[in-house]
Enzyme design. Structure first.
Site, PDB file in Angstrom:
ATOM      1  N   HIS A 138      10.443  -6.189  -5.180  1.00  6.21           N
ATOM      2  CA  HIS A 138      12.030  -5.928  -4.759  1.00  6.21           C
ATOM      3  C   HIS A 138      12.715  -6.814  -5.867  1.00  6.21           C
ATOM      4  O   HIS A 138      13.849  -6.133  -6.709  1.00  6.21           O
ATOM      5  CB  HIS A 138      12.185  -5.665  -3.638  1.00  6.21           C
ATOM      6  CG  HIS A 138      11.741  -5.093  -2.565  1.00  6.21           C
ATOM      7  ND1 HIS A 138      10.665  -5.760  -1.660  1.00  6.21           N
ATOM      8  CD2 HIS A 138      11.964  -4.015  -1.613  1.00  6.21           C
ATOM      9  CE1 HIS A 138      10.520  -4.922  -1.014  1.00  6.21           C
ATOM     10  NE2 HIS A 138      10.942  -4.149  -1.276  1.00  6.21           N
ATOM     11  N   ASP A 154       6.225   2.858  -6.023  1.00  6.31           N
ATOM     12  CA  ASP A 154       7.037   1.997  -5.028  1.00  6.31           C
ATOM     13  C   ASP A 154       8.381   2.503  -5.530  1.00  6.31           C
ATOM     14  O   ASP A 154       8.390   3.283  -7.117  1.00  6.31           O
ATOM     15  CB  ASP A 154       6.112   1.024  -5.296  1.00  6.31           C
ATOM     16  CG  ASP A 154       7.395   0.473  -4.109  1.00  6.31           C
ATOM     17  OD1 ASP A 154       7.924   0.177  -3.009  1.00  6.31           O
ATOM     18  OD2 ASP A 154       7.168  -1.102  -3.425  1.00  6.31           O
TER      19      ASP A 154
END
Length: 480
Positions: free
Chosen positions: A182, A253
């Protein structure tokens, strides 16, 4: 070159959005051919509201993809306000019963189908491999590929029973990484041979079970080159499709995550990353982590159209990606409406408990819930044992503390014969370990709701392997 190239480019995009109803710009884009959306906790009030939202999203045309990140356990969207009604993967792995995993996943799939969801971004086929891993932990079914793989396959089978597509993630496996994708770009410390023996085993099991989609991870395997798997043709085309034989949809993702946006630039770089992902073999491009607005989609569409027009991205590759994305928009099988049955999840949570020593209460306890930041994947949600034990054992006092509140805990503990200290991934937080050390003069029971780590405090302990509602309830019932 087709005149509707822009529409074809939109067909591979799955953005997130803000709010519990569909904004006007999103409805217009869906009516115009946008592939679909990803739902997050910010979009959820309850099941009835989600069903109304998905009906609104899918009302304009057939085949709209509605995805959600509902892993159960610590990563829940449907139960963001209450805590999950099923334990997470590590708890299911600890329970050690793949048939129970199938049943739990089927209950979740039935609920998702009733909500109008067409694809669930679960299960994690990652393994829990590094003690310092900051993002997978309890989201995996375990660390042993031979033991975790049957649960991955079982979860796929159960989830897809009601027509909701499963998505095995994060290919080629995130669990040995020590960076969170992330925020940074992890380099996986693996040779190709090691990947085949360890990380790829659960993905192969998911593929054999018929998983309809696989999510790429933003992870670098140096033997495959410098680009993360999401942008890497060797990873997605040669290995995932060629070696493992996967024929379904590859979902990326979220492209705005730091591993991609940080390395390749935000905004304009988002469009370039979209093109590179498609060229590598990805099909559906997830832009769902942030509450995207229309201009972000415009940048991706423009970049894809320009790449096809210039011959840098074959038209056939884009058409193939759009077709595979559309296949994830099929209507799920109808499920009977009704109240959520928490009994199956609670049964699994009870079976997952691991008890060390003799954790028994001697009268109403002081319950100390030690708060630490949840992972980005999980986000904030209700957590803690205090409310459960207060309901079951009259006279219980519940305290929610930070790791720096040792003095307050020591003072409060003087009034109780029984003290319960509740942690989450204590081994990963030096301040939590310092708190436990400061409580060495207190005879306490520890309840660990994350990955267990070493039993370094030596006292009685219960490991739940999940911070879900049912896992905390199961621990409370055991103590009561």
């Amino acid at each position: 070159m087709p005149s509707d190239l822009g529409k074809l480019a939109e067909a591979v995009l799955l953005p997130g959005f803000a709010g519990t109803t569909a904004p006007d710009w999103l409805r217009r884009r869906i009516d115009g051919g946008l592939g679909g959306v990803i739902l997050f906790g910010r979009n959820v009030v309850d099941d009835e509201q989600v069903a109304a939202l998905t009906a609104q999203l899918r009302g304009g045309r057939d085949g709209v993809v509605v995805g959600i990140d509902e892993e159960g356990g610590d990563v829940t969207r449907l139960d963001v306000n209450t805590g999950s009604f099923v334990p997470g993967p590590l708890a299911l792995g600890a329970a050690g019963d793949p048939e129970l995993t199938t049943a739990v996943a089927a209950a979740l799939g039935e609920r998702l189908a009733a909500c109008g969801v067409t694809v669930n971004l679960a299960p994690c086929a990652d393994l829990t491999l590094a003690a310092e891993d900051p993002i997978i932990g309890v989201r995996a079914f375990g660390s042993d590929p031979a033991k975790a793989s049957p649960h991955v396959a079982a979860y796929v089978t159960g989830l897809q029973k009601y027509g909701v597509a499963a998505c095995a993630k994060h290919f080629p496996g995130h669990g040995a990484a020590t960076e969170d994708s992330h925020v940074a770009l992890p380099v996986l410390p693996r040779t190709v041979a090691e990947l085949r023996e360890i990380e790829l085993v659960p993905f192969a099991a998911a593929i054999r079970a018929g998983v309809r989609s696989v999510m790429s991870g933003h992870l670098v395997v140096e033997a495959w080159g410098e680009e993360p798997a999401t942008l890497n043709r060797t990873a997605l085309t040669d290995v995932l499709r060629g070696e493992l034989g996967f024929t379904g949809a590859v979902i990326t993702d979220a492209l705005e995550m730091g591993a991609v946006s940080g390395a390749y630039g935000r905004h304009d770089g988002l469009g370039r990353s979209a093109v590179r992902a498609l060229a590598a073999g990805a099909d559906a491009l997830c832009l769902g982590g942030a509450a995207f607005e229309a201009e972000h989609l415009d940048a991706c569409v423009a970049a894809i159209v320009a790449a096809v027009s210039a011959g840098d991205l074959p038209l056939g590759r884009l058409e193939e990606a759009a077709s595979r994305t559309a296949a994830l928009g099929a209507d799920p099988a109808p499920a009977e409406a009704g109240p959520v049955d928490r009994r199956l999840g609670l049964e699994a949570a009870r079976k997952a408990l691991r008890v060390r020593g003799e954790p028994r209460l001697d009268g109403p306890p002081l319950v100390v819930d030690v708060q630490t930041e949840p992972t980005i994947a999980a986000g904030p949600m209700p957590w803690g044992l205090g409310t459960h034990l207060a309901e079951l054992v009259p006279g219980t006092r519940a305290m929610t503390v930070t790791p720096d509140d040792a003095d307050a805990v020591l003072e409060a503990a003087q009034e109780f014969r029984s003290v319960v200290v509740v942690t989450r991934d204590a081994h990963r937080h030096p301040r939590v370990r310092a708190l436990l050390a400061a409580l060495s003069t207190v005879d306490y029971i520890r309840v660990e709701t994350g990955t267990p780590g070493p039993a370094d405090d030596g006292g009685p302990r219960i490991d739940t392997f999940s911070g879900s509602y049912v896992s905390l309830r199961a621990a409370a019932e055991y103590l009561a």
